[in-house]
Design an enzyme around this catalytic site. Structure first.
Site, PDB file in Angstrom:
ATOM      1  N   LYS A 175       0.801  -1.228   0.000  1.00 56.50           N
ATOM      2  CA  LYS A 175       0.000   0.000   0.000  1.00 56.50           C
ATOM      3  C   LYS A 175       0.832   1.275   0.000  1.00 56.50           C
ATOM      4  CE  LYS A 175      -4.122  -2.051   2.089  1.00 56.50           C
ATOM      5  NZ  LYS A 175      -5.157  -1.936   3.151  1.00 56.50           N
ATOM      6  N   ASN A 201      -4.765   1.553  -1.811  1.00 52.77           N
ATOM      7  CA  ASN A 201      -5.255   0.181  -1.966  1.00 52.77           C
ATOM      8  C   ASN A 201      -5.950  -0.023  -3.303  1.00 52.77           C
ATOM      9  OD1 ASN A 201      -7.752   1.502  -1.493  1.00 52.77           O
ATOM     10  ND2 ASN A 201      -8.598  -0.343  -0.529  1.00 52.77           N
ATOM     11  N   ASP A 247     -10.388   2.192   1.551  1.00 54.64           N
ATOM     12  CA  ASP A 247     -10.590   1.687   2.909  1.00 54.64           C
ATOM     13  C   ASP A 247     -11.260   2.741   3.788  1.00 54.64           C
ATOM     14  OD1 ASP A 247      -9.486  -0.858   2.568  1.00 54.64           O
ATOM     15  OD2 ASP A 247      -7.457  -0.146   2.977  1.00 54.64           O
TER      16      ASP A 247
END
Length: 278
Positions: A72, A93, A109
């Site tokens: 990431k 992500n 996220d």
């Protein structure tokens, strides 16, 4: 904007290890629901060292990539642009390959956490608590800046982790109080508790769940339920699980990669639950 459906039909999740990932199940269910019969979604075991080479081989058939640990942050230098959301926590992500070949990074996220909580009726809270201080905790803190109007207490195991969370608080302009993990039982009385720790880390806290708990967001989905989530639910508290997070962040990824909306959340949830049950 994502490339036209006829030009871009491949997507995948990258990480190491990656065999456990539910992302292929969720994305394929979305493609089926959207009628994207020509689209495929695979998984590739790729570590930080192999990531640049993988990117060099991406052809025009690629629509996008999902990234999990340890990629990431490693992916950021390989991108042409990253969103403000991803930049806020130095974590990407999602990568979308645009029509002109640019690679654009985002973090789903953070809005995925907000969407998962909203689905369970949590729109705003006055205070909140985070258990843990790893990479997921920084994303949780970023999500809480969108829904928490007051202080966030973060429970950590070491001085180094405490310093990291104070740095994230300053960067995100969040009102944070850092507490020692030994006092984590006190966190369970907060209106919203977000558990970001690895499997087993919160098991001992299950015995301290209050008789009338509010909302627990436990980011794990396998094994499920965790001991903490099971006790929380037994006492009548609301529980948001890791599958909820995985689903909502995946919905946003599918929207970005395919340009299609609405994405069939229900079909994706059913596919994810069946995969976990199996």
């Amino acid at each position: 904007m994502p490339a036209p459906e006829t030009d871009r039909r491949r997507a995948a999740v990258l990480g190491s290890p990656i065999g456990h990932s539910l992302s292929p199940v969720l994305h394929r269910a979305a493609y089926a629901g959207l009628g994207l019969d020509g689209w495929t979604y695979d998984r590739f075991d790729v570590d930080e060292a192999a990531l640049p080479g993988f990117f060099e081989k991406l052809g025009p058939e690629w629509a996008g990539l999902s990234l999990t640990m340890p990629l990431k942050r490693a992916v950021i230098p390989l991108l042409d642009e990253i969103s403000a959301t991803a930049s806020s926590v130095d974590a990407v992500n999602t990568v979308v390959l645009t029509e002109d070949g640019r690679k654009v990074g985002d973090n789903t996220d953070i809005p995925g956490m907000v969407a998962a909580l909203r689905e369970h009726g949590v729109e705003k809270v006055e205070t909140a608590a985070i258990l843990g201080a790893g990479a997921t905790a920084s994303s949780a803190l970023a999500a809480l800046t969108r829904i928490c109007t007051g202080e966030v207490a973060v429970y950590v195991r070491s001085r180094a982790r405490a310093d990291e969370m104070r740095a994230w608080a300053e960067r995100l302009d969040a009102d944070v109080r850092v507490e020692d993990w030994a006092d984590a039982a006190g966190a369970l009385r907060a209106p919203l508790v977000v558990a970001t720790t690895p499997a087993g880390a919160t098991d001992a806290l299950a015995a301290s769940v209050p008789e009338m708990p509010a909302t627990l967001f436990d980011v794990l989905y396998d094994p499920w339920p965790t001991a903490l989530a099971a006790r929380w639910s037994a006492y009548g508290g609301a529980v948001v699980g890791g599958l909820d997070l995985l689903l909502h962040q995946a919905v946003l990824q599918v929207e970005q990669m395919t340009g299609r909306s609405p994405v069939p959340l229900g079909a994706m949830r059913t596919a994810g639950e069946r995969a976990l049950a199996g």
